[in-house]
Scaffold this motif. Sequence first.
Motif, PDB file in Angstrom:
ATOM      1  N   ARG A  10       0.834  -1.201   0.000  1.00 35.27           N
ATOM      2  CA  ARG A  10       0.000   0.000   0.000  1.00 35.27           C
ATOM      3  C   ARG A  10       0.870   1.254   0.000  1.00 35.27           C
ATOM      4  O   ARG A  10       1.837   1.362   0.742  1.00 35.27           O
ATOM      5  CB  ARG A  10      -0.946   0.025   1.203  1.00 35.27           C
ATOM      6  CG  ARG A  10      -1.934   1.191   1.156  1.00 35.27           C
ATOM      7  CD  ARG A  10      -2.948   1.107   2.278  1.00 35.27           C
ATOM      8  NE  ARG A  10      -3.914   0.019   2.093  1.00 35.27           N
ATOM      9  CZ  ARG A  10      -4.987   0.108   1.312  1.00 35.27           C
ATOM     10  NH1 ARG A  10      -5.225   1.216   0.625  1.00 35.27           N
ATOM     11  NH2 ARG A  10      -5.817  -0.910   1.210  1.00 35.27           N
ATOM     12  N   GLY A  11       0.532   2.188  -0.870  1.00 34.71           N
ATOM     13  CA  GLY A  11       1.247   3.446  -0.972  1.00 34.71           C
ATOM     14  C   GLY A  11       2.355   3.451  -2.001  1.00 34.71           C
ATOM     15  O   GLY A  11       2.880   4.503  -2.344  1.00 34.71           O
TER      16      GLY A  11
ATOM     17  N   HIS B  48       0.952  10.122   0.137  1.00 34.95           N
ATOM     18  CA  HIS B  48       1.760   8.915   0.376  1.00 34.95           C
ATOM     19  C   HIS B  48       0.893   7.667   0.400  1.00 34.95           C
ATOM     20  O   HIS B  48       1.362   6.581   0.053  1.00 34.95           O
ATOM     21  CB  HIS B  48       2.515   9.046   1.699  1.00 34.95           C
ATOM     22  CG  HIS B  48       3.571  10.100   1.693  1.00 34.95           C
ATOM     23  ND1 HIS B  48       4.271  10.452   0.576  1.00 34.95           N
ATOM     24  CD2 HIS B  48       4.062  10.875   2.718  1.00 34.95           C
ATOM     25  CE1 HIS B  48       5.139  11.418   0.868  1.00 34.95           C
ATOM     26  NE2 HIS B  48       5.017  11.695   2.167  1.00 34.95           N
ATOM     27  N   SER B  49      -0.362   7.785   0.777  1.00 36.72           N
ATOM     28  CA  SER B  49      -1.228   6.610   0.884  1.00 36.72           C
ATOM     29  C   SER B  49      -1.732   6.124  -0.462  1.00 36.72           C
ATOM     30  O   SER B  49      -2.233   4.990  -0.563  1.00 36.72           O
ATOM     31  CB  SER B  49      -2.437   6.947   1.787  1.00 36.72           C
ATOM     32  OG  SER B  49      -3.171   8.023   1.232  1.00 36.72           O
TER      33      SER B  49
ATOM     34  N   THR C 105      -1.870   4.330  -3.887  1.00 41.19           N
ATOM     35  CA  THR C 105      -1.171   3.153  -4.342  1.00 41.19           C
ATOM     36  C   THR C 105      -1.253   3.046  -5.862  1.00 41.19           C
ATOM     37  O   THR C 105      -2.311   3.259  -6.441  1.00 41.19           O
ATOM     38  CB  THR C 105      -1.766   1.880  -3.710  1.00 41.19           C
ATOM     39  OG1 THR C 105      -1.757   2.031  -2.300  1.00 41.19           O
ATOM     40  CG2 THR C 105      -0.968   0.643  -4.088  1.00 41.19           C
TER      41      THR C 105
END
Length: 218
Positions: A83-84, A213-214, A216
């Motif tokens: 993730r991210g 940043h989160s 994906t």
Amino acid sequence: MRVLRDNGLTIVLLLLFAGSIAGQWLAGWHVAAEDAQRHHQLAMSLSAYTSSPEFLSSVFENWESEFLQMSAYVVLTAFLIQRGSAESNDPDAQPRDKDLDKQALKPGVPTVLRWGAMWRALYARSLGLALFALFLISFVIHWTQSAQVAAQNAIEHGEVPLSRLAYLGDPQLWFESFQNWQSEFLSTAVLVVLSIFLRQRESPESKAVAAPHSETGS
């Protein structure tokens, strides 16, 4: 020129490859010549070195690790998530390649998708299979050429050389392989993690510079 614009990435990478392998070839020849001089032996010509086990073993030792890393990366990213990361599928997104039998009816799709279920299944995994096949070919050439080098060294020291099959269990072969494999897997893991927090403007290997940043996927 349009050809250069449309194929610039491949052209530059191949030019970098050509320059790098030429550098390895020439530098390796000089190293082999210096080693022959130290042992009071006749040095190989440049053409002889080109087909020598020493050169071929070193080349395919590196290619082997690259193709292993790429095949593993292509396959693992198909079902594992970070993730991210720009290098991962979004776990919350719908699968991109489901219902291939229906997608095969769309205009412009690769013709092979219309050949039937077996061909669709094979083509859907063709990139990973091709890269793994290149890994196996490179590994076999590395193994056989490294076995030849080891046999020559054994004869020079008055020892009985191992057969190619026996050399498959020799620590030297696996030392040569693992020292490259570990660096490939580490560098890939570093790219996966760094792409969560860092950016490279306009690169498809990076998220958009302003992406959270989160987010994906790229």
